[in-house]
Design a protein around this motif. Structure first.
Motif, short mmCIF file in Angstrom:
data_model
loop_
_atom_site.label_atom_id
_atom_site.label_comp_id
_atom_site.label_asym_id
_atom_site.label_seq_id
_atom_site.Cartn_x
_atom_site.Cartn_y
_atom_site.Cartn_z
N LEU A 1 33.38 69.30 81.28
CA LEU A 1 32.95 69.76 79.96
C LEU A 1 32.28 68.62 79.20
O LEU A 1 31.22 68.80 78.57
CB LEU A 1 34.14 70.31 79.18
N TYR A 2 32.86 67.43 79.29
CA TYR A 2 32.26 66.28 78.62
C TYR A 2 30.85 66.03 79.16
O TYR A 2 29.90 65.83 78.40
CB TYR A 2 33.13 65.03 78.79
N GLU A 3 30.73 66.07 80.49
CA GLU A 3 29.41 65.86 81.10
C GLU A 3 28.41 66.91 80.63
O GLU A 3 27.25 66.60 80.38
CB GLU A 3 29.51 65.93 82.63
N GLU B 1 33.60 59.08 71.95
CA GLU B 1 32.38 59.63 72.56
C GLU B 1 32.10 61.03 72.04
O GLU B 1 30.97 61.37 71.70
CB GLU B 1 32.53 59.70 74.10
N ILE B 2 33.16 61.85 71.98
CA ILE B 2 32.97 63.22 71.53
C ILE B 2 32.50 63.25 70.08
O ILE B 2 31.57 63.99 69.73
CB ILE B 2 34.29 64.02 71.69
N ASP C 1 22.07 52.43 66.59
CA ASP C 1 22.04 50.98 66.36
C ASP C 1 23.43 50.46 66.03
O ASP C 1 23.89 49.47 66.60
CB ASP C 1 21.10 50.65 65.19
N ILE C 2 24.08 51.15 65.08
CA ILE C 2 25.43 50.73 64.66
C ILE C 2 26.39 50.82 65.84
O ILE C 2 27.18 49.91 66.10
CB ILE C 2 25.92 51.60 63.48
N ALA C 3 26.28 51.93 66.59
CA ALA C 3 27.22 52.12 67.71
C ALA C 3 27.01 51.07 68.80
O ALA C 3 27.97 50.63 69.43
CB ALA C 3 27.04 53.52 68.29
N SER C 4 25.76 50.66 69.02
CA SER C 4 25.52 49.72 70.11
C SER C 4 25.85 48.29 69.72
O SER C 4 25.93 47.42 70.58
CB SER C 4 24.06 49.81 70.56
N SER D 1 37.16 55.68 61.19
CA SER D 1 38.01 54.75 61.94
C SER D 1 38.00 55.09 63.44
O SER D 1 37.94 54.19 64.28
CB SER D 1 39.44 54.78 61.40
N GLU D 2 38.02 56.40 63.79
CA GLU D 2 37.95 56.78 65.20
C GLU D 2 36.64 56.34 65.82
O GLU D 2 36.57 55.99 67.00
CB GLU D 2 38.10 58.30 65.37
N LEU D 3 35.58 56.38 65.01
CA LEU D 3 34.28 55.97 65.53
C LEU D 3 34.13 54.45 65.51
O LEU D 3 33.10 53.93 65.90
CB LEU D 3 33.16 56.58 64.68
N SER D 4 35.18 53.76 65.02
CA SER D 4 35.16 52.32 64.78
C SER D 4 33.89 51.87 64.06
O SER D 4 33.19 50.96 64.48
CB SER D 4 35.43 51.51 66.05
N ILE D 5 33.62 52.57 62.97
CA ILE D 5 32.54 52.15 62.07
C ILE D 5 33.21 51.73 60.77
O ILE D 5 34.09 52.44 60.28
CB ILE D 5 31.59 53.34 61.77
#
Lengths: 268, 297
Positions: free
Chosen positions: A91-93, A124-125, A263-266, A151-155
């Motif tokens: 499902l993720y794929e 990721e989700i 950009d932020i995520a990378s 916080s889950e997205l670590s932003i």
């Protein structure tokens, strides 16, 4: 004679050794197309359906590595998904592949399935949900994700506020069309192209004057046919152009948001 | 004693050697069988590209007998055919030898059709004419292909010669034979329109050439657009006289539209004739291809 026997053993050993080129080894050496065939073959002769499912998933990975996301997505549809752990991976794929092949509505549907079944939100989700929501223009829901799951997205908070301060305002293409019908050129201005709007307005005013002058001086055919026909063409064409400009504008807004988020995520 | 021992040893090694050879042959036979099964699987998935790559791998791994090689070339030809790679398909079919008579004959039918499809009519006819078989259905199929080829070349007389030999006893063919006869009737009753007449009509009344060609919308448009400029030129002439800029501009536009309309009528007749031929050819191709596919897929 003994030597001959050994040669025989060696030869048949070679033969069997050759048969053991696997999908995995091909995949690791970057021969994805060949790996896809090998996986299909291993799946075809697999002793049970569970192993078969895993191998077909690997085949999808091979096509993903080749950049053929649509085909990879279609391959995942062949997996029977009996075991729950595999179902989750598949499902993720499917979400990712649908997003990568620009099928955002499909990605959204798969994301809804994920939410119903698992409800949990990994990084990721959440990222995929954010990106998909932006692409299908559900801006409020996308902002909600930023606020709720930073916080889950670590932003960190700073990055969240910089994202939220970016331009989120989409424009309505139909509104641009209607505006240009009411007052030629205004739709283009609404879409952010002031001078294109002015130009369109001037041309159409000119055509109206041309028509009026001709009719006033008794050139009814010229006024009615050349003047009015040209005006009518420019009038409708201008409105359609305003609508297209608005769609282009929206695409720009979306891609800027997506790029900033990536950009932020990378950076992490 | 030692001598006996050594004989015993050598016998043992001979047996084990034989066994290994046997196993390796068995593995090879089993392997070939599995490979063919897997190929069929790829075919049902529609993965012809993968299947073609896989066939080449089989060729590299195993020394195939001549008959096996023939079937490999035949399968390759068919897969290229499915991928619409006509040149490669013809190339592979040409390599199918005569060892297996049936494969050889079917390969020729495929080649003949593909030559017709790529409009190499002479080569196609030669292929079909040299066809020999003891199988009456295959002969009937080739006769049908020759008839269709004659229609592609618009040789209506030649078609009737072949059509006289159509038989109804093969139910796979009879429907297509009927369709092909329908196409023949259509071609026979088709009246070609003359570009000259269309141009002449448009010169007398603008747009009427297109009406003659059966295009009502463009015909009316031609009349209206030429009329618009004609009326404006007339207005300029009436109000401002012959030497006025208004009359010269609209008169020029009118002339341009008038001439363009005549030219347009001539071209449109040619285009619709081409389109008609194209449609007919497509119908012939489909009717040629379907029975081959039904019989030999």
């Amino acid at each position: 004679m003994k030597r001959f026997t050994l040669i025989c053993i060696y030869l048949s050993g070679c033969f069997i050794g050759k048969a053991q080129i696997t999908g995995d080894s091909l995949y690791e050496s970057g021969q994805y197309f060949q790996a896809a065939i090998a996986y299909e073959k291993e799946a075809f002769f697999a002793p049970n359906s569970e192993l078969q499912d895993q191998l077909i998933l690997k085949r999808a990975y091979a096509y993903k590595a080749l950049g053929n996301y649509t085909k990879a997505f279609n391959i995942t549809s062949r997996i029977s998904k009996k075991s729950d752990s595999l179902y989750k991976v598949v499902l993720y794929e499917r979400i990712l592949l649908a997003y990568l092949s620009d099928e955002y509505q499909k990605a959204h549907n798969e994301l809804l399935k994920w939410q119903v079944r698992y409800g949990e939100n990994s990084e990721e989700i959440l990222s995929l949900r954010f990106l998909t929501l932006v692409q299908i223009e559900k801006m409020e829901e996308a902002q909600e994700i930023l606020n709720q799951y930073a916080s889950e997205l670590s932003i960190n908070q700073e990055e969240v506020s910089s994202l939220l301060e970016a331009n989120w305002q989409l424009k309505n293409p139909d509104k641009a069309y209607m505006l240009s019908l009411v007052l030629p050129g205004v739709g283009q201005m609404y879409a952010g192209h002031f001078f294109k709007g002015v130009f369109s307005g001037v041309v159409q005013t000119g055509l109206v004057i041309f028509t009026a002058w001709n009719v006033y001086h008794g050139y009814f055919f010229t006024g009615g046919m050349t003047g009015a026909t040209l005006f009518y063409t420019f009038y409708l064409g201008g409105a359609r152009y305003a609508r297209n400009l608005t769609i282009q504008y929206n695409d720009r807004v979306k891609s800027e948001l997506v790029n900033e988020f990536l950009d932020i995520a990378s950076k992490k | 004693m030692d001598g006996l021992k050594s004989i015993g040893m050598s016998m043992k090694s001979q047996i084990s050697c034989g066994l290994f050879l046997l196993i390796s042959f068995w593995v090879q036979g089993q392997k070939f069988h599995d490979q063919v099964r897997f190929l069929e699987h790829l075919e049902t998935l529609g993965e012809y590209k993968e299947a073609l790559y896989y066939i080449d791998q089989i060729g590299k791994q195993i020394n195939l007998s001549a008959i096996e090689q023939d079937s490999i070339f035949f399968i390759k030809g068919r897969y290229h055919y499915e991928l619409k790679e006509i040149e490669k398909s013809i190339d592979a079919f040409d390599k199918v030898g005569m060892r297996n008579q049936q494969l050889f004959e079917v390969a020729q039918v495929y080649t003949g059709f593909q030559l017709s499809y790529s409009r190499r009519f002479d080569a196609a006819r030669r292929k079909f004419e040299s066809f020999q078989s003891s199988d009456s259905l295959r002969l009937a199929l080739v006769n049908y292909q020759m008839a269709s080829l004659s229609l592609l070349e618009r040789g209506l007389g030649r078609f009737s010669l072949y059509a006289d030999r159509f038989e109804d006893k093969y139910y796979v063919l009879s429907d297509y034979q009927k369709d092909m006869k329908g196409i023949y009737e259509e071609l026979k009753s088709h009246k070609r329109k003359s570009p000259f007449v269309a141009g002449l009509l448009s010169a007398i009344v603008p747009g009427s050439g297109k009406l003659y060609n059966g295009q009502i919308g463009p015909g009316v448009m031609g009349l209206v657009s030429t009329g618009i400029f004609g009326l404006q030129a007339f207005e300029g002439y009436r109000k401002d006289g012959l030497k006025s800029a208004r009359f010269i501009i609209f008169g020029g536009l009118f002339t341009a539209f008038y001439v363009a309309n005549i030219w347009g009528s001539v071209v449109s007749v040619r285009v619709s004739e081409q389109r008609y031929n194209h449609t007919v050819d497509e119908a012939i191709y489909i009717n040629m291809h379907l029975p081959i596919r039904l019989l030999y897929r």
